[in-house]
Design an enzyme around this catalytic site. Structure first.
Site, PDB file in Angstrom:
ATOM      1  CD  GLU A  73       2.490  26.523  -4.124  1.00  0.00           C
ATOM      2  OE1 GLU A  73       3.042  27.376  -5.417  1.00  0.00           O
ATOM      3  OE2 GLU A  73       1.164  25.517  -5.003  1.00  0.00           O
ATOM      4  CD  GLN A 132       0.959  21.849  10.127  1.00  0.00           C
ATOM      5  OE1 GLN A 132       0.632  22.881   9.405  1.00  0.00           O
ATOM      6  NE2 GLN A 132      -0.182  21.891  10.647  1.00  0.00           N
TER       7      GLN A 132
END
Length: 288
Positions: free
Chosen positions: A91, A71
């Site tokens: 992150e 993704q």
């Protein structure tokens, strides 16, 4: 915040994260998706998520080495800088990609404001259950203080009840020591909520962590409070004959001997040895 605005944000987040599969939105995502050098991406200092479990990062790093990043990472351009992007969401994937030695990462680039970037970062983390209870509470507080969210606004956007939002925010009223336990994962939100109305939450939290209490046990402890410490009975002084016998036995054995009498004339003798040689010598004497 108006109902239409809340709906737009919730649906917009789903579209940004690839959870809506309409043809038009798929085309739009394909236009904004790119692969860029990983060094072009920087962390978002306002990301509500502050802790990243080492085991999770290791597992994700191994997965990325084998399959790559499935993704894309969500980023926004950094104003007045060329080839520089700030993370909005993803992150953990970005950190794992660095560990995996990737030179490029797939990204979705969206030019959003500071407000929108913070909204997306907080809501995306909450929806994925990536925040610990304290990070979630601080994220809610930040949205309410900086962007005038109400508790109902937050509940609508993150698809949780208003009571969940209210109870999560109440965790910020706990002492720092209890909040530290939450951050470290030693207490769950359920444990912490059981302490909110207590007069001694820090002491109770210490007991919960020390003894590994369940949430139900924590709730009972929160209602009943810490048991009162029983006063210690005064230590009975040994009589002169007992002390003399202890000394005589200690001298004979070359080890410290302690005698304890009870009121019913029973008692115990304790012999302390300093080495295995002393223990072996004592054993021979007793058997001989």
């Amino acid at each position: 915040m108006a109902d239409e605005s809340r709906k737009r944000l919730g649906r917009g987040l789903a579209a940004l994260m690839g959870d809506i599969d309409s043809e038009a939105e798929a085309i739009e995502r394909s236009r904004t998706q790119r692969r860029i050098p990983i060094e072009f991406v920087r962390a978002n200092p306002r990301n509500p998520r502050k802790t990243f479990a080492e085991d999770d990062l290791t597992d994700l790093t191994n997965s990325i080495k084998e399959k790559g990043i499935v993704q894309p990472i969500l980023v926004r351009p950094v104003a007045d800088e060329t080839d520089s992007y700030e993370l909005i969401a993803g992150e953990r994937r970005w950190r794992a990609a660095q560990r995996a030695g990737l030179h490029e990462v797939p990204v979705l680039i969206h030019d959003v404001s500071d407000k929108e970037a913070l909204e997306i970062a907080i809501i995306e983390n909450v929806q994925r259950a990536d925040l610990n209870p304290l990070e979630e509470a601080l994220g809610y507080q930040q949205l309410m203080e900086e962007f005038q969210y109400t508790q109902q606004d937050l509940a609508d956007v993150i698809a949780k009840s208003r009571s969940h939002v209210a109870n999560t925010l109440r965790l910020l009223k706990l002492p720092n020591s209890v909040q530290d336990y939450l951050s470290e994962g030693l207490l769950t939100a359920g444990h912490a909520r059981a302490l909110i109305t207590s007069d001694e939450p820090a002491a109770l939290a210490e007991q919960i962590v020390e003894h590994g209490l369940s949430v139900r046990e924590a709730e009972r402890l929160g209602q009943e409070g810490l048991p009162e410490a029983k006063p210690k009975a005064p230590k009975k002084e040994k009589d002169a004959d007992t002390k003399a016998l202890e000394k005589a036995l200690s001298d004979a054995l070359g080890m410290k001997v302690s005698i304890s009498h009870k009121d019913n004339e029973t008692g115990s003798v304790q012999i302390k040895y300093k080495s295995l040689d002393q223990l072996e010598d004592l054993s021979k004497r007793l058997q001989g």
